[in-house]
Design a protein around this motif. Sequence first.
Motif, PDB file in Angstrom:
ATOM      1  N   UNK A 372       0.863  -1.189   0.000  1.00 40.72           N
ATOM      2  CA  UNK A 372       0.000   0.000   0.000  1.00 40.72           C
ATOM      3  C   UNK A 372       0.893   1.230   0.000  1.00 40.72           C
ATOM      4  N   UNK A 373       0.647   2.121  -0.918  1.00 32.92           N
ATOM      5  CA  UNK A 373       1.377   3.383  -0.970  1.00 32.92           C
ATOM      6  C   UNK A 373       0.355   4.504  -0.873  1.00 32.92           C
ATOM      7  N   UNK A 388      -7.649   1.219  11.206  1.00 32.70           N
ATOM      8  CA  UNK A 388      -7.380   0.428  12.409  1.00 32.70           C
ATOM      9  C   UNK A 388      -6.288  -0.580  12.068  1.00 32.70           C
ATOM     10  N   UNK A 389      -6.422  -1.808  12.542  1.00 26.44           N
ATOM     11  CA  UNK A 389      -5.426  -2.829  12.226  1.00 26.44           C
ATOM     12  C   UNK A 389      -5.746  -3.480  10.880  1.00 26.44           C
ATOM     13  N   UNK A 390      -4.722  -4.013  10.245  1.00 30.37           N
ATOM     14  CA  UNK A 390      -4.868  -4.648   8.944  1.00 30.37           C
ATOM     15  C   UNK A 390      -4.014  -5.913   8.935  1.00 30.37           C
ATOM     16  N   UNK A 391      -4.170  -6.792   7.932  1.00 26.00           N
ATOM     17  CA  UNK A 391      -3.413  -8.057   7.934  1.00 26.00           C
ATOM     18  C   UNK A 391      -1.911  -7.842   8.035  1.00 26.00           C
ATOM     19  N   UNK A 392      -1.235  -8.776   8.696  1.00 27.10           N
ATOM     20  CA  UNK A 392       0.197  -8.597   8.948  1.00 27.10           C
ATOM     21  C   UNK A 392       1.055  -8.758   7.697  1.00 27.10           C
ATOM     22  N   UNK A 393       0.457  -9.164   6.586  1.00 31.64           N
ATOM     23  CA  UNK A 393       1.220  -9.271   5.336  1.00 31.64           C
ATOM     24  C   UNK A 393       1.187  -7.976   4.522  1.00 31.64           C
ATOM     25  N   UNK A 394       0.518  -6.955   5.051  1.00 26.50           N
ATOM     26  CA  UNK A 394       0.413  -5.664   4.357  1.00 26.50           C
ATOM     27  C   UNK A 394       1.646  -4.821   4.654  1.00 26.50           C
ATOM     28  N   UNK A 395       2.195  -4.175   3.621  1.00 25.67           N
ATOM     29  CA  UNK A 395       3.322  -3.258   3.789  1.00 25.67           C
ATOM     30  C   UNK A 395       2.882  -1.884   3.319  1.00 25.67           C
ATOM     31  N   UNK A 396       3.054  -0.885   4.170  1.00 26.38           N
ATOM     32  CA  UNK A 396       2.581   0.469   3.874  1.00 26.38           C
ATOM     33  C   UNK A 396       3.763   1.432   3.789  1.00 26.38           C
ATOM     34  N   UNK A 397       3.740   2.310   2.786  1.00 23.58           N
ATOM     35  CA  UNK A 397       4.781   3.313   2.668  1.00 23.58           C
ATOM     36  C   UNK A 397       4.202   4.587   2.071  1.00 23.58           C
ATOM     37  N   UNK A 398       5.024   5.624   2.093  1.00 25.13           N
ATOM     38  CA  UNK A 398       4.635   6.930   1.555  1.00 25.13           C
ATOM     39  C   UNK A 398       5.895   7.758   1.370  1.00 25.13           C
ATOM     40  N   UNK A 399       5.807   8.788   0.569  1.00 29.89           N
ATOM     41  CA  UNK A 399       6.922   9.732   0.432  1.00 29.89           C
ATOM     42  C   UNK A 399       6.805  10.782   1.538  1.00 29.89           C
ATOM     43  N   UNK A 412       5.458   4.567  -5.971  1.00 29.84           N
ATOM     44  CA  UNK A 412       4.645   3.405  -5.592  1.00 29.84           C
ATOM     45  C   UNK A 412       4.958   2.203  -6.467  1.00 29.84           C
ATOM     46  N   UNK A 413       5.141   2.441  -7.763  1.00 27.36           N
ATOM     47  CA  UNK A 413       5.444   1.339  -8.680  1.00 27.36           C
ATOM     48  C   UNK A 413       6.822   0.740  -8.394  1.00 27.36           C
ATOM     49  N   UNK A 414       7.798   1.597  -8.086  1.00 25.77           N
ATOM     50  CA  UNK A 414       9.113   1.099  -7.699  1.00 25.77           C
ATOM     51  C   UNK A 414       9.052   0.293  -6.413  1.00 25.77           C
ATOM     52  N   UNK A 415       8.283   0.790  -5.452  1.00 24.12           N
ATOM     53  CA  UNK A 415       8.124   0.106  -4.162  1.00 24.12           C
ATOM     54  C   UNK A 415       7.535  -1.286  -4.354  1.00 24.12           C
ATOM     55  N   UNK A 416       6.474  -1.387  -5.160  1.00 20.35           N
ATOM     56  CA  UNK A 416       5.811  -2.674  -5.373  1.00 20.35           C
ATOM     57  C   UNK A 416       6.690  -3.630  -6.167  1.00 20.35           C
ATOM     58  N   UNK A 417       7.490  -3.108  -7.092  1.00 21.26           N
ATOM     59  CA  UNK A 417       8.382  -3.957  -7.880  1.00 21.26           C
ATOM     60  C   UNK A 417       9.391  -4.662  -6.976  1.00 21.26           C
ATOM     61  N   UNK A 418      10.025  -3.903  -6.080  1.00 17.31           N
ATOM     62  CA  UNK A 418      10.984  -4.500  -5.152  1.00 17.31           C
ATOM     63  C   UNK A 418      10.293  -5.440  -4.169  1.00 17.31           C
ATOM     64  N   UNK A 419       9.083  -5.106  -3.741  1.00 10.54           N
ATOM     65  CA  UNK A 419       8.347  -5.943  -2.787  1.00 10.54           C
ATOM     66  C   UNK A 419       7.831  -7.221  -3.427  1.00 10.54           C
ATOM     67  N   UNK A 420       7.733  -7.213  -4.770  1.00 10.54           N
ATOM     68  CA  UNK A 420       7.192  -8.351  -5.526  1.00 10.54           C
ATOM     69  C   UNK A 420       5.771  -8.674  -5.084  1.00 10.54           C
ATOM     70  N   UNK A 421       4.961  -7.612  -5.006  1.00 10.12           N
ATOM     71  CA  UNK A 421       3.570  -7.747  -4.598  1.00 10.12           C
ATOM     72  C   UNK A 421       2.686  -6.947  -5.545  1.00 10.12           C
ATOM     73  N   UNK A 422       1.379  -7.165  -5.428  1.00 14.21           N
ATOM     74  CA  UNK A 422       0.438  -6.274  -6.089  1.00 14.21           C
ATOM     75  C   UNK A 422       0.459  -4.934  -5.356  1.00 14.21           C
ATOM     76  N   UNK A 424      -1.680  -1.390  -4.088  1.00 14.36           N
ATOM     77  CA  UNK A 424      -2.875  -0.585  -3.857  1.00 14.36           C
ATOM     78  C   UNK A 424      -2.387   0.845  -3.585  1.00 14.36           C
ATOM     79  N   UNK A 425      -2.687   1.750  -4.489  1.00 16.47           N
ATOM     80  CA  UNK A 425      -2.233   3.136  -4.356  1.00 16.47           C
ATOM     81  C   UNK A 425      -3.400   4.029  -3.981  1.00 16.47           C
ATOM     82  N   UNK A 426      -3.235   4.779  -2.892  1.00 14.01           N
ATOM     83  CA  UNK A 426      -4.236   5.743  -2.437  1.00 14.01           C
ATOM     84  C   UNK A 426      -3.687   7.129  -2.740  1.00 14.01           C
ATOM     85  N   UNK A 427      -4.304   7.837  -3.696  1.00 11.31           N
ATOM     86  CA  UNK A 427      -3.720   9.074  -4.204  1.00 11.31           C
ATOM     87  C   UNK A 427      -4.803  10.120  -4.463  1.00 11.31           C
TER      88      UNK A 427
END
Length: 536
Positions: A372-373, A388-399, A412-422, A424-427
């Motif tokens: 999640x970015x 509130x709380x979310x699943x422990x497999x979720x990774x959240x970041x921001x600039x 966000x796209x760079x972040x997800x590429x390195x994470x090797x995950x789908x 979800x961008x909130x913008x």
Amino acid sequence: CNPSITAKFFNDERSAAFWAQGYGKSGGLACLICTSGTAVANYFPAIVEASLSQTPLVVLTCDRPIELLYAKSNQTIEQKNIYGNYVLESIDIPAIEERLFPHSLLSNLDQAVAVALEQSGPVHLNIGFRKPFVEDAFSKTDVIDSEWELISQWHATKQPFTQFQPTVKSLTDVSHASICERIERSSNLALVCGPLSGRAEGGAIVKLAESLQAPLFADIHSGLRSASGAEFLSTHYNSFLSSLNESRVFPDTVLYFGDRIVSEPLREHLSKSNSELIQFSTFSGRQDGIENEHLKVKTRLVISPIEAARMLNDSCKKSFNDAAYTERVRALEASASAALSEILDARRESEVISESAFVRTFFAELPKDTSVFVSASLLLREAEHYSACYPDSIRISANRGATGIDGVLSSALGYATQSQTSLQLLIGDQALLHDLNALALVAEQERPVHIFVVNNSGGAIFRFFDLGKTNEMLENAHDWSFEKAAEMFRLGYERPGNLDELLSCWKRASNSTIYEIRVDGEESVRDFKASSRLLD
């Protein structure tokens, strides 16, 4: 070409730089390479973000030979030290004259990479070249035999030419004992966790809060809100801290882990408490400014927050004489959670989408194993207030280094590429307009990208202020939709009318999609203000 290197090409240097620093935020290391001239300057905004968010990044820029500088030659500007204090190290390598010494160049490269990784920030190598493809160009014959022998031996090892070992950082015996003493003599202790760098896991901080029986205020960017079973974790503090302030219930000691927090209510609470604030951070400079006020840090220790928490877990034991603060926080956390759920769940049934209910629903319905970015400005603050709380497999970041809205999609796209995950961008609408050309990169992603653009037709955050006609200029209102942008870049597009429609199209989507969430910006501001005084 080195088969272990992945080359990625961009049409836009600014987007490339934000992509690279997003990749670094997720724990990787990217090397930016560009030609000379204004291409170099287009990297600057992302380098500022990388510097202030402690994100490792290697920047390699090509330069023109010295004789073309100041001569109005094509693609020639003064590039030496162009990024100033925003890079940890700047190495200038002029165009070769007669002899090249590869061992020196390799050592410079190894040093730059080591500094970027160990000190967590950008480094810059500016390398001059003369015009290629001409008879008098530099060639292999300009390398002396001893250098070729040395480089051949190095190449066979498959290792860095110079191996820089990381500096070992830990609490000294004196500082360790001093902090444990202060913890043990405190009556009302609190823990705060801001953003943690890279892929740092904050389980040791959660464990410390449990051991010390102290409330842990977890910033949205800390990664700790996934610890749903943590008994002392607080995520709804923005809704009840004003109540604690008015009743004069404060901690006397605060252990602060990580980078700068988002919450203004938490900053105000810590300031009013006049508590002894001890901060553990990898950042050597100050990071106490929140909006126009500052945290009053008593002691700062430059150390990995995770390592500090582990050391304190092994040695500090606390038997509270007065648990009033902890008990009060836990009671208010439960009340705030119930009140916020009741209000926003009722909003969820509405025929139109409110921004507050959308953000709450977004975090509650996140799929597992995703990145999640979140864009800066109002949306990040709403994520801080409503999630509130979310699943422990979720990774959240921001600039959150410079807290700009430029390059958010690219990062966000760079972040997800390195994470090797789908992803979800909130913008927000303004931020997506700022980085619209990065939509061309979405098709290259191996996994689906879901872009939730909250469109309030301008900068709603400026509606917090009553500045008369000046507000109109700051908000930069527009009536654009993102449907044609989705069509142009061959992405799916949805414009749900209510939250049930949103959840339906989100869960059935199998390809990258833009979800345009139309909201009333005035209502969004009213809801946000009300959420800070929910229990008053």
